[in-house]
Design an enzyme around this catalytic site. Sequence first.
Site, PDB file in Angstrom:
ATOM      1  N   GLU A  25       0.842  -1.186   0.000  1.00  0.00           N
ATOM      2  CA  GLU A  25       0.000   0.000   0.000  1.00  0.00           C
ATOM      3  C   GLU A  25       0.878   1.237   0.000  1.00  0.00           C
ATOM      4  OE1 GLU A  25      -2.922   0.072   3.149  1.00  0.00           O
ATOM      5  OE2 GLU A  25      -3.988  -1.654   2.319  1.00  0.00           O
ATOM      6  N   HIS A  81      -5.621   0.639  -1.682  1.00  0.00           N
ATOM      7  CA  HIS A  81      -6.017  -0.753  -1.476  1.00  0.00           C
ATOM      8  C   HIS A  81      -5.537  -1.475  -2.725  1.00  0.00           C
ATOM      9  CE1 HIS A  81      -9.464  -0.203   1.674  1.00  0.00           C
ATOM     10  NE2 HIS A  81      -8.285   0.191   2.114  1.00  0.00           N
ATOM     11  N   ASP A  92      -8.905   0.501   8.733  1.00  0.00           N
ATOM     12  CA  ASP A  92      -8.923   1.930   8.386  1.00  0.00           C
ATOM     13  C   ASP A  92      -9.776   2.709   9.380  1.00  0.00           C
ATOM     14  OD1 ASP A  92      -7.365   1.392   6.117  1.00  0.00           O
ATOM     15  OD2 ASP A  92      -9.112   1.285   4.790  1.00  0.00           O
TER      16      ASP A  92
END
Length: 140
Positions: A25, A81, A92
């Site tokens: 990420e 993502h 999150d």
Amino acid sequence: MNELRLTRAIADEMVAHCMAERPNEGCGLIATANGEAVKVFRITNVQASPLRYAMKGEEQLAADTKMREEGWELGGIFHSHTRTEAYPSPTDVRDAVEDVPYIIVSLAEEPPSIRAFRILKEELGDEKGEIREISVVVEG
């Protein structure tokens, strides 16, 4: 706020950073001036994970210092993502601490999609909260 406006250059830089970080990420900050996005701060993901992110503290502090020097505000926090839709995961939600848009770039789609959310919680660390989508308008 129910709309996040980004220039094409800001959106493209954010997506480019997230793509460059694959398979992990990508993450960073968006600075705003008078409600307009003016700068992308690319921050190192110290988790080096395709499923999680944590911003490198020194880089986050340097970005915060630059924003204060320029009179900018923290306008958003972004991350990607890598394999799922652009929607906040339970992690999150749990990790959300700022009252700014959380921008998620999904690399699972081509072209990548950008969505933004407000995450409202009773207390920091709560795993549950109210997720409100904010429309993202990319201009240019």
